[in-house]
Write a protein that holds these residues in place. Structure first.
Motif, PDB file in Angstrom:
ATOM      1  N   ALA A  87      27.933  -3.647 -25.872  1.00 43.36           N
ATOM      2  CA  ALA A  87      27.228  -3.598 -27.149  1.00 43.36           C
ATOM      3  C   ALA A  87      25.745  -3.908 -26.992  1.00 43.36           C
ATOM      4  N   SER A  88      25.393  -4.868 -26.140  1.00 39.58           N
ATOM      5  CA  SER A  88      23.980  -5.241 -25.974  1.00 39.58           C
ATOM      6  C   SER A  88      23.177  -4.101 -25.376  1.00 39.58           C
ATOM      7  N   ARG A  89      23.710  -3.468 -24.333  1.00 40.09           N
ATOM      8  CA  ARG A  89      23.005  -2.343 -23.731  1.00 40.09           C
ATOM      9  C   ARG A  89      22.971  -1.152 -24.682  1.00 40.09           C
ATOM     10  N   ALA A  90      24.042  -0.962 -25.431  1.00 40.79           N
ATOM     11  CA  ALA A  90      24.064   0.126 -26.406  1.00 40.79           C
ATOM     12  C   ALA A  90      22.981  -0.081 -27.462  1.00 40.79           C
ATOM     13  N   ASP A 129      13.705  -0.041 -37.041  1.00 39.88           N
ATOM     14  CA  ASP A 129      14.333   1.180 -37.537  1.00 39.88           C
ATOM     15  C   ASP A 129      15.788   1.320 -37.123  1.00 39.88           C
ATOM     16  N   VAL A 130      16.299   0.372 -36.341  1.00 40.72           N
ATOM     17  CA  VAL A 130      17.689   0.481 -35.894  1.00 40.72           C
ATOM     18  C   VAL A 130      18.638   0.348 -37.074  1.00 40.72           C
ATOM     19  N   GLY A 131      18.323  -0.551 -38.000  1.00 37.55           N
ATOM     20  CA  GLY A 131      19.189  -0.749 -39.158  1.00 37.55           C
ATOM     21  C   GLY A 131      20.284  -1.756 -38.934  1.00 37.55           C
ATOM     22  N   ALA A 132      20.260  -2.462 -37.808  1.00 47.38           N
ATOM     23  CA  ALA A 132      21.252  -3.482 -37.498  1.00 47.38           C
ATOM     24  C   ALA A 132      20.698  -4.340 -36.374  1.00 47.38           C
ATOM     25  N   THR A 133      21.339  -5.463 -36.140  1.00 49.02           N
ATOM     26  CA  THR A 133      20.939  -6.350 -35.054  1.00 49.02           C
ATOM     27  C   THR A 133      21.921  -6.220 -33.909  1.00 49.02           C
ATOM     28  N   VAL A 134      21.567  -6.808 -32.792  1.00 48.36           N
ATOM     29  CA  VAL A 134      22.458  -6.765 -31.639  1.00 48.36           C
ATOM     30  C   VAL A 134      23.757  -7.507 -31.934  1.00 48.36           C
ATOM     31  N   VAL A 135      23.694  -8.532 -32.795  1.00 44.92           N
ATOM     32  CA  VAL A 135      24.911  -9.259 -33.183  1.00 44.92           C
ATOM     33  C   VAL A 135      25.837  -8.341 -33.969  1.00 44.92           C
ATOM     34  N   ASP A 136      25.277  -7.493 -34.821  1.00 48.72           N
ATOM     35  CA  ASP A 136      26.105  -6.526 -35.551  1.00 48.72           C
ATOM     36  C   ASP A 136      26.816  -5.581 -34.587  1.00 48.72           C
ATOM     37  N   PHE A 137      26.116  -5.157 -33.555  1.00 50.72           N
ATOM     38  CA  PHE A 137      26.734  -4.289 -32.547  1.00 50.72           C
ATOM     39  C   PHE A 137      27.877  -5.027 -31.849  1.00 50.72           C
ATOM     40  N   LYS A 138      27.626  -6.290 -31.474  1.00 47.78           N
ATOM     41  CA  LYS A 138      28.658  -7.071 -30.789  1.00 47.78           C
ATOM     42  C   LYS A 138      29.855  -7.319 -31.702  1.00 47.78           C
ATOM     43  N   ASN A 139      29.569  -7.603 -32.971  1.00 46.49           N
ATOM     44  CA  ASN A 139      30.657  -7.882 -33.910  1.00 46.49           C
ATOM     45  C   ASN A 139      31.544  -6.664 -34.119  1.00 46.49           C
ATOM     46  N   PHE A 163      20.001   2.452 -28.182  1.00 48.57           N
ATOM     47  CA  PHE A 163      19.831   2.978 -29.537  1.00 48.57           C
ATOM     48  C   PHE A 163      18.405   2.748 -30.023  1.00 48.57           C
ATOM     49  N   LYS A 164      17.852   1.570 -29.728  1.00 48.34           N
ATOM     50  CA  LYS A 164      16.465   1.287 -30.092  1.00 48.34           C
ATOM     51  C   LYS A 164      15.521   2.279 -29.435  1.00 48.34           C
ATOM     52  N   SER A 165      15.756   2.593 -28.178  1.00 45.52           N
ATOM     53  CA  SER A 165      14.906   3.556 -27.475  1.00 45.52           C
ATOM     54  C   SER A 165      14.998   4.934 -28.110  1.00 45.52           C
ATOM     55  N   MET A 166      16.170   5.292 -28.604  1.00 40.80           N
ATOM     56  CA  MET A 166      16.341   6.590 -29.256  1.00 40.80           C
ATOM     57  C   MET A 166      15.624   6.628 -30.605  1.00 40.80           C
ATOM     58  N   ILE A 182      28.258   3.182 -30.672  1.00 38.06           N
ATOM     59  CA  ILE A 182      28.746   1.997 -29.955  1.00 38.06           C
ATOM     60  C   ILE A 182      30.057   2.305 -29.255  1.00 38.06           C
ATOM     61  N   PHE A 183      30.955   2.984 -29.962  1.00 39.43           N
ATOM     62  CA  PHE A 183      32.265   3.286 -29.388  1.00 39.43           C
ATOM     63  C   PHE A 183      32.157   4.258 -28.226  1.00 39.43           C
ATOM     64  N   ASP A 184      31.339   5.299 -28.392  1.00 41.51           N
ATOM     65  CA  ASP A 184      31.165   6.266 -27.307  1.00 41.51           C
ATOM     66  C   ASP A 184      30.501   5.628 -26.095  1.00 41.51           C
ATOM     67  N   ALA A 185      29.574   4.685 -26.342  1.00 45.68           N
ATOM     68  CA  ALA A 185      28.936   3.985 -25.219  1.00 45.68           C
ATOM     69  C   ALA A 185      29.957   3.154 -24.460  1.00 45.68           C
TER      70      ALA A 185
END
Length: 787
Positions: free
Chosen positions: A220-223, A236-246, A227-230, A210-213
């Motif tokens: 965060a949303s695009r990251a 399998d991401v292990g988190a939600t988009v809200v977690d990324f934003k938070n 990440f999902k595509s990767m 997230i930080f490097d992105a």
């Protein structure tokens, strides 16, 4: 209330007396949550009548089926025996016990949380409760009776009594004293497992990603989508988009009021540890708020020492949350590409701020440039006259030329032919000021634009932006490159956002600089390859040995033009000095005079191309050819265009990095090596199921070993992790206050239209803050009373 379920002999009438809306909602939750009964086991602890009753399915509404056999029953999780707690189970500490219980909940489909604890008189924990996350009563937030409009939220609490109680053991550690296994609610189904808190955890890999992105202006949303595509799937991401934003929000909150202090302290740390040649200047106002900031690293100062003969000052906006003006200091390197020497942040675009910027420029770089190119900012012009009275000041042609359509009309400029006729005298290299003035006046008179006020202003300041007035001044192509400054602004705009703190802005700025310098390294690498020649002249091969590849192609064009149909009009020789008159086929109205000293190889052409850009013109190469000179005279080989110019001609020495930075760098290299090793193993497996299973088992074994040998298990995000990411530490005592919000271009709020005002769209809604319990325009996260 009566609900009829089933049909025929199996019809059962369920009568429920609902006295409150809370009870009704509780019933609805019980009905609508039956989605994965195969995972749950009923506990028949009620009457025999209930256990022997057969219920049928009936559709309460057209979208939902409910199995009433689940009503009023308890749910017991089904999981592997090794994951289930048991009485007297021992744990070395509470953290490991909580991790065990959380994994038990994750595999079963429910969340857990820490609850109350009892301590002895010395403060040592003697009893600790871990409970289901749905324990406790739903909060009624409307008890004050006000009809204030609130956000629609739900409560997950339903008075579940499942828990795990641990007590201290006399031999040390803790043991399971009580374990309540049954729940009063269904568990998460297969599709909902990913949304449980225990299934969501931002690992160091997530945070770093997230930080490097964010360094490349990827939010965060695009990251999250990348990440999902990767990974392959959202589960399998292990988190939600809200977690990324938070997480992105937590970084900004951590910086908070320490922002100005952190960026200044970071510059001090850089100067003391990793780059002793790093220089910075800053200033504060009477309230100790940061107002101006200037910085240049050692690499930028080395570049300025070689390429700093012409510098562009061009302000850009919307780069940080304070609205400060960002001014990159840009020149042209030996590859004919933009190079950044340093940068400035100013509170306002006024005379005082620009004077401070100019004085800081002189202090940091130590010498004045030969020419400074800016836009038409009057405050900047006045500041340059005070700070750089002997330096040539010119206006960027691109900024002026792009204004013609807005001043004269887009259709007129595109279709009338006025711009074509005016362009012939504006962009001409070899005309005199008198010829330009006559051409301008003819074009304006032909299209009846004599009374246009803006054209009159541009004509009055013609000596500041028309090439005909400074043909004999070194510009190294900076002024006439039609989008050099604007492309620099666009380039940095791809890395920064208007909501960035200063600390985040500098990180993104460094990311942009790293890419710019990496591109320069790539071009330097390609300089070792020999480009193709287009003539058989030895002087072209000499140019290959001297110049960078990009500059060679420009010189090659001049050599090629010198071999074409240039007309020799006459040549005289006096005291070993030849004076040659030539004419180009396409410019028969203009005669160029070249003077060549056969002893010193001094050569001068009336077109003055060498003076402007630093390499010889086609006329000079023509005369060198006919006089038998096979190499480029070395006095006409400018150092700034040579291969490896910075390494060869810069005298500034860069210091060595400190032990701390060397350790951090070594750790990053180790992390990269581990990542590439892992990717290599996956690549070598090539989809072989047995090999992939072997890799998985090996990783699982390593994970268990790391978990048992670490001093503490992984915990939630803390200040040390954030400071390690942003490579900046929070100072204990604030000495420099954050900048005040500036009202420069690009930082103002959008003007609300009359239609929006009429329907009240610009009015914010008040809501109740959970912290101060007041109705206000903030929430608990932004409450001013929050400590």
């Amino acid at each position: 209330m009566m609900v009829e379920v089933g049909g025929g002999d199996s019809m059962v009438v369920l009568r429920c007396c609902i006295c409150t809306s809370v009870s009704f909602l509780a019933l609805e939750l019980e009905l609508y949550a039956m989605e994965n009964t195969s995972r749950n086991t009923e506990v028949h602890s009620n009457s025999d009548a209930c256990s022997n009753t057969v219920f049928d399915h009936h559709r309460i509404d057209e979208n939902f089926d409910v199995d009433f056999r689940e009503l009023g029953k308890d749910w017991i999780p089904e999981c592997a025996e090794g994951l289930k707690p048991y009485i007297d189970q021992r744990f070395s500490d509470l953290d490991k016990a909580f991790i065990f219980y959380k994994e038990y909940g994750r595999s079963s489909g429910f969340d857990v949380r820490r609850s109350t604890e009892r301590s002895d008189k010395d403060g040592n924990t003697i009893e600790k409760y871990f409970v289901c996350s749905r324990s406790g009563r739903p909060d009624d937030k409307n008890v004050d009776g006000k009809l204030q409009k609130r956000r629609r939220t739900v409560s997950t609490k339903c008075e579940c009594h499942a828990d795990l109680v641990l007590a201290s053991h006399q031999l040390g550690g803790f043991y399971v004293k009580k374990f309540t296994e049954s729940h009063n609610h269904p568990f998460a189904g297969k599709g909902g497992m990913q949304f449980l808190r225990c299934s969501r955890s931002l690992t160091e890999f997530h945070r770093t990603f997230i930080f490097d992105a964010s360094k490349s202006n990827i939010g965060a949303s695009r990251a999250y989508t990348i990440f999902k595509s990767m990974i392959g799937s959202y589960e399998d991401v292990g988190a939600t988009v809200v977690d990324f934003k938070n997480f992105a929000r937590d970084i900004k909150q951590h910086i908070g009021k320490h922002d100005a202090d952190m960026i200044v302290q970071k510059f001090r740390d850089i100067q003391e540890s990793s780059d002793s040649s790093f220089r910075f200047e800053y200033r504060t106002d009477s309230g100790n708020h940061l107002t101006q900031l200037f910085w240049a690293d050692g690499e930028g100062r080395k570049n300025y020492e070689v390429f700093g003969d012409a510098v562009s000052f061009d302000a850009t906006y919307r780069t940080n949350k304070y609205g400060m003006v960002f001014i990159p200091l840009v020149g042209i390197d030996n590859h004919w590409k933009s190079v950044t020497f340093g940068a400035i942040l100013l509170e306002r675009e006024d005379n005082e701020n620009y004077i401070w910027a100019c004085e800081s420029f002189k202090k940091v770089f130590g010498k004045d440039p030969k020419c400074i190119i800016t836009d038409q900012d009057l405050a900047m012009k006045a500041a340059l006259q005070i700070s750089f009275p002997l330096v040539k000041h010119r206006l960027c042609m691109w900024h002026i030329m792009k204004k013609f359509p807005s001043k004269l009309g887009t259709v007129f400029c595109a279709e009338s032919g006025f711009m074509d006729k005016l362009g012939r005298v504006i962009w001409a290299d070899h005309i005199t000021p008198d010829e330009f003035e006559q051409g301008w006046l003819d074009a304006v008179d032909e299209f009846d634009l004599n009374e246009n006020v803006w054209l009159k202003e541009m004509f009055d300041m013609r000596s500041l932006w028309i090439p005909a007035y400074f043909n004999d001044e070194p510009m190294v192509g900076l002024m006439r490159t039609t989008s050099r400054s604007e492309s620099s602004n666009f380039y940095f705009g791809n890395y920064v956002q208007r909501g960035d703190t200063l600390s985040e802005f500098y990180i993104c700025y460094q990311s942009a600089i790293e890419k710019q310098r990496n591109n320069a390294k790539k071009l330097t690498h390609y300089d070792d390859f020999t480009p193709k020649t287009i003539t058989d002249r030895e002087i072209e091969k000499d140019a290959i040995r001297l110049y960078t590849r990009d500059l060679f192609y420009k010189v090659q064009e001049e050599i090629r033009a010198g071999c074409m149909d240039i007309i020799l009009l006459g040549m005289t020789c006096l005291d070993n000095v030849k004076k040659i008159k030539i004419q180009e086929p396409g410019k028969r109205t203009r005669i160029f005079e070249v003077e060549l000293n056969m002893e010193t190889h001094f050569i001068e052409c009336s077109c003055k191309l060498f003076t402007r850009v630093g390499y010889l013109c086609s006329h000079a190469f023509f005369c060198l050819g006919i006089c038998g000179i096979r190499t480029i005279p070395r006095q006409y080989v400018s150092n700034r265009w040579l291969k490896n110019a910075v390494e060869r001609f810069s005298t500034l020495e860069l210091g060595e990095i400190s032990d701390r930075d060397a350790t951090i760098l070594s750790r990053r290299v180790q992390t990269q090596d581990c990542w590439f090793e892992f990717q290599g193993c996956l690549s070598d497996a090539s989809g072989n199921a047995d090999v992939l299973e072997y890799i998985k088992n090996g990783l699982s074994s390593m994970g268990k070993h790391i978990t048992t040998t670490m001093k503490k298990p992984r915990t939630r995000l803390n200040s040390e992790q954030i400071e390690e990411l942003i490579d900046s530490r929070v100072v204990n005592e604030i000495t420099i206050q954050n900048p005040n919000k500036s009202n420069n271009k690009g930082s103002r709020k959008r003007i609300i239209s009359g239609a929006e005002k009429s329907i009240g769209c610009n009015k914010r809604k008040m809501r109740k803050c959970a912290t101060c319990q007041e109705y206000a325009y903030h929430d608990s996260r932004t409450c001013p009373e929050k400590t």
